[in-house]
Design a protein around this motif. Structure first.
Motif, PDB file in Angstrom:
ATOM      1  N   ASP A 160      -3.602 -15.528 -31.852  1.00  0.00           N
ATOM      2  CA  ASP A 160      -4.769 -16.315 -31.479  1.00  0.00           C
ATOM      3  C   ASP A 160      -5.022 -16.069 -29.995  1.00  0.00           C
ATOM      4  O   ASP A 160      -4.136 -16.277 -29.167  1.00  0.00           O
ATOM      5  CB  ASP A 160      -4.449 -17.788 -31.743  1.00  0.00           C
ATOM      6  N   HIS A 161      -6.245 -15.609 -29.650  1.00  0.00           N
ATOM      7  CA  HIS A 161      -6.492 -15.254 -28.252  1.00  0.00           C
ATOM      8  C   HIS A 161      -7.961 -15.460 -27.900  1.00  0.00           C
ATOM      9  O   HIS A 161      -8.852 -14.891 -28.521  1.00  0.00           O
ATOM     10  CB  HIS A 161      -6.109 -13.791 -28.006  1.00  0.00           C
ATOM     11  N   GLU A 162      -8.184 -16.326 -26.897  1.00  0.00           N
ATOM     12  CA  GLU A 162      -9.503 -16.573 -26.325  1.00  0.00           C
ATOM     13  C   GLU A 162     -10.570 -16.866 -27.382  1.00  0.00           C
ATOM     14  O   GLU A 162     -11.658 -16.307 -27.373  1.00  0.00           O
ATOM     15  CB  GLU A 162      -9.923 -15.402 -25.441  1.00  0.00           C
ATOM     16  N   GLY A 163     -10.218 -17.748 -28.305  1.00  0.00           N
ATOM     17  CA  GLY A 163     -11.198 -18.230 -29.276  1.00  0.00           C
ATOM     18  C   GLY A 163     -11.339 -17.395 -30.530  1.00  0.00           C
ATOM     19  O   GLY A 163     -12.186 -17.701 -31.381  1.00  0.00           O
ATOM     20  N   PHE A 164     -10.519 -16.362 -30.668  1.00  0.00           N
ATOM     21  CA  PHE A 164     -10.582 -15.520 -31.860  1.00  0.00           C
ATOM     22  C   PHE A 164      -9.180 -15.244 -32.385  1.00  0.00           C
ATOM     23  O   PHE A 164      -8.186 -15.384 -31.673  1.00  0.00           O
ATOM     24  CB  PHE A 164     -11.294 -14.194 -31.559  1.00  0.00           C
ATOM     25  N   LEU A 165      -9.132 -14.829 -33.644  1.00  0.00           N
ATOM     26  CA  LEU A 165      -7.874 -14.504 -34.291  1.00  0.00           C
ATOM     27  C   LEU A 165      -7.821 -12.999 -34.525  1.00  0.00           C
ATOM     28  O   LEU A 165      -8.753 -12.419 -35.086  1.00  0.00           O
ATOM     29  CB  LEU A 165      -7.766 -15.246 -35.620  1.00  0.00           C
ATOM     30  N   TYR A 166      -6.724 -12.384 -34.074  1.00  0.00           N
ATOM     31  CA  TYR A 166      -6.569 -10.936 -34.194  1.00  0.00           C
ATOM     32  C   TYR A 166      -5.483 -10.619 -35.221  1.00  0.00           C
ATOM     33  O   TYR A 166      -4.365 -11.140 -35.145  1.00  0.00           O
ATOM     34  CB  TYR A 166      -6.165 -10.330 -32.846  1.00  0.00           C
ATOM     35  N   LEU A 167      -5.817  -9.745 -36.165  1.00  0.00           N
ATOM     36  CA  LEU A 167      -4.848  -9.228 -37.124  1.00  0.00           C
ATOM     37  C   LEU A 167      -4.777  -7.721 -36.937  1.00  0.00           C
ATOM     38  O   LEU A 167      -5.810  -7.064 -36.802  1.00  0.00           O
ATOM     39  CB  LEU A 167      -5.242  -9.553 -38.570  1.00  0.00           C
ATOM     40  N   TYR A 168      -3.542  -7.186 -36.942  1.00  0.00           N
ATOM     41  CA  TYR A 168      -3.397  -5.757 -36.664  1.00  0.00           C
ATOM     42  C   TYR A 168      -2.686  -5.029 -37.795  1.00  0.00           C
ATOM     43  O   TYR A 168      -1.590  -5.405 -38.209  1.00  0.00           O
ATOM     44  CB  TYR A 168      -2.621  -5.530 -35.363  1.00  0.00           C
ATOM     45  N   ASP A 169      -3.328  -3.982 -38.291  1.00  0.00           N
ATOM     46  CA  ASP A 169      -2.776  -3.054 -39.280  1.00  0.00           C
ATOM     47  C   ASP A 169      -2.632  -1.716 -38.577  1.00  0.00           C
ATOM     48  O   ASP A 169      -3.622  -1.150 -38.103  1.00  0.00           O
ATOM     49  CB  ASP A 169      -3.723  -2.952 -40.480  1.00  0.00           C
ATOM     50  N   GLY A 191      -2.231   3.186 -34.876  1.00  0.00           N
ATOM     51  CA  GLY A 191      -1.003   3.835 -34.445  1.00  0.00           C
ATOM     52  C   GLY A 191      -0.357   3.265 -33.208  1.00  0.00           C
ATOM     53  O   GLY A 191       0.388   3.959 -32.514  1.00  0.00           O
ATOM     54  N   LEU A 192      -0.600   1.987 -32.911  1.00  0.00           N
ATOM     55  CA  LEU A 192      -0.094   1.393 -31.669  1.00  0.00           C
ATOM     56  C   LEU A 192       1.187   0.592 -31.907  1.00  0.00           C
ATOM     57  O   LEU A 192       1.311  -0.153 -32.874  1.00  0.00           O
ATOM     58  CB  LEU A 192      -1.141   0.471 -31.054  1.00  0.00           C
ATOM     59  N   LYS A 193       2.121   0.727 -30.983  1.00  0.00           N
ATOM     60  CA  LYS A 193       3.304  -0.130 -30.917  1.00  0.00           C
ATOM     61  C   LYS A 193       3.078  -1.184 -29.837  1.00  0.00           C
ATOM     62  O   LYS A 193       2.286  -0.997 -28.928  1.00  0.00           O
ATOM     63  CB  LYS A 193       4.545   0.698 -30.588  1.00  0.00           C
ATOM     64  N   ASN A 194       3.802  -2.288 -29.949  1.00  0.00           N
ATOM     65  CA  ASN A 194       3.730  -3.367 -28.948  1.00  0.00           C
ATOM     66  C   ASN A 194       2.302  -3.865 -28.751  1.00  0.00           C
ATOM     67  O   ASN A 194       1.896  -4.204 -27.642  1.00  0.00           O
ATOM     68  CB  ASN A 194       4.304  -2.904 -27.609  1.00  0.00           C
ATOM     69  N   PHE A 195       1.536  -3.924 -29.811  1.00  0.00           N
ATOM     70  CA  PHE A 195       0.141  -4.354 -29.718  1.00  0.00           C
ATOM     71  C   PHE A 195       0.077  -5.832 -29.366  1.00  0.00           C
ATOM     72  O   PHE A 195       0.718  -6.667 -30.000  1.00  0.00           O
ATOM     73  CB  PHE A 195      -0.579  -4.104 -31.037  1.00  0.00           C
ATOM     74  N   LYS A 196      -0.695  -6.181 -28.319  1.00  0.00           N
ATOM     75  CA  LYS A 196      -0.793  -7.567 -27.884  1.00  0.00           C
ATOM     76  C   LYS A 196      -2.034  -7.748 -27.036  1.00  0.00           C
ATOM     77  O   LYS A 196      -2.695  -6.782 -26.644  1.00  0.00           O
ATOM     78  CB  LYS A 196       0.440  -7.960 -27.067  1.00  0.00           C
ATOM     79  N   ALA A 197      -2.335  -9.007 -26.742  1.00  0.00           N
ATOM     80  CA  ALA A 197      -3.401  -9.332 -25.797  1.00  0.00           C
ATOM     81  C   ALA A 197      -2.773  -9.681 -24.463  1.00  0.00           C
ATOM     82  O   ALA A 197      -1.729 -10.326 -24.394  1.00  0.00           O
ATOM     83  CB  ALA A 197      -4.231 -10.513 -26.309  1.00  0.00           C
ATOM     84  N   ALA A 198      -3.409  -9.236 -23.380  1.00  0.00           N
ATOM     85  CA  ALA A 198      -2.965  -9.579 -22.029  1.00  0.00           C
ATOM     86  C   ALA A 198      -4.214  -9.791 -21.189  1.00  0.00           C
ATOM     87  O   ALA A 198      -4.934  -8.845 -20.886  1.00  0.00           O
ATOM     88  CB  ALA A 198      -2.092  -8.480 -21.439  1.00  0.00           C
ATOM     89  N   GLY A 199      -4.485 -11.058 -20.857  1.00  0.00           N
ATOM     90  CA  GLY A 199      -5.725 -11.354 -20.139  1.00  0.00           C
ATOM     91  C   GLY A 199      -6.924 -11.028 -21.010  1.00  0.00           C
ATOM     92  O   GLY A 199      -7.006 -11.426 -22.161  1.00  0.00           O
TER      93      GLY A 199
END
Length: 256
Positions: A160-169, A191-199
């Motif tokens: 959950d980040h800044e008012g939205f929900l992110y799902l990653y495949d 193809g991403l590892k360590n996928f996350k939100a930062a700022g």
């Protein structure tokens, strides 16, 4: 500095190394560090590296699969093999335990905390995004995603980040939903590892490069990681700091 400029260059300065054999780690917004040791203890360290708290019951439900520290007051531990979620307080005391099997939820990879102190998960057996409370009670679920999108997904992370929900495949990219389960955006970051939100950025690692994406202006970029990070098994970024997990410990770098 990360995440503001989303740049990773050669101006990294090694500030501290926490020696040991660690299975995984996570870092919250205050630079508190949560380390899972080889002996299956979960340790919380402050930004200086001093011990704050310890949780010894990590193996009660098998191998720990995931740690969510997006809310430092409610640390989420997920045990995939036992379909069990454990919520801890800031001192790593148990707040609640949720056995998803008792809620007839049997196949889940992605679990994440919600802004309103609830939990999001993706039920791969029913192919539905679901929201539950701390008691495991179902509060909301979407229709079957196979009917909505005419394809099946295997989401490995949800946040959950800044008012939205992110799902990653990892094979199909990032999917951005509102809190009612409506798809707002699909982002081709695969193809991403360590996928996350930062700022304001989405960040991930691919082939020794940092991939960054700014959702509000649809801007993406790629920067080569410094050689010192190439041997890391896991990398995390916070404002002005880069954390790299290696075979002999956790290295903490300052970003100039």
């Amino acid at each position: 500095m990360l995440p503001g400029s989303a740049q990773v260059d050669s101006s990294l300065t090694l500030a501290k190394t926490i020696k040991g054999e660690f299975a995984s780690f996570a870092v919250d917004q205050f630079d508190n560090i949560y380390i899972l040791t080889a002996s299956n203890q979960l340790k919380k360290l402050d930004a200086k590296g001093d011990s704050v708290a310890l949780y010894n019951n990590v193996r009660n439900y098998g191998q720990l699969s995931f740690i969510d520290v997006s809310n430092p007051l409610r640390v989420l531990l997920y045990y995939k093999d036992f379909s069990t979620i454990v919520l801890l307080d800031r001192l790593l005391n148990v707040r609640s335990t949720i056995d998803l099997r008792q809620q007839n939820i049997f196949q889940v990879q992605a679990v994440g905390l919600s802004y309103d102190n609830k939990l999001w998960l993706y039920d791969e057996f029913e192919h539905k995004l679901k929201k539950i409370d701390e008691d495991g009670k179902l509060l909301f679920e979407t229709p079957d995603f196979r009917q909505l999108f005419n394809e099946a997904f295997s989401f490995t992370s949800i946040f959950d980040h800044e008012g939205f929900l992110y799902l990653y495949d990892i094979k199909k990219g990032a999917f951005v939903f509102d809190y009612y389960g409506a798809l707002k955006k699909r982002i081709a970051l695969t193809g991403l590892k360590n996928f996350k939100a930062a700022g304001k950025y989405l960040l991930g690692i691919r082939n020794d490069s940092l991939i960054r994406y700014q959702p509000d202006i649809f801007l993406s970029g790629e920067s080569a990681l410094p050689l010192t990070l190439h041997q890391a098994t896991s990398i995390s970024f916070t404002t002005g700091r880069v954390y790299a997990l290696k075979k002999d410990g956790l290295e903490i770098y300052l970003q100039k």
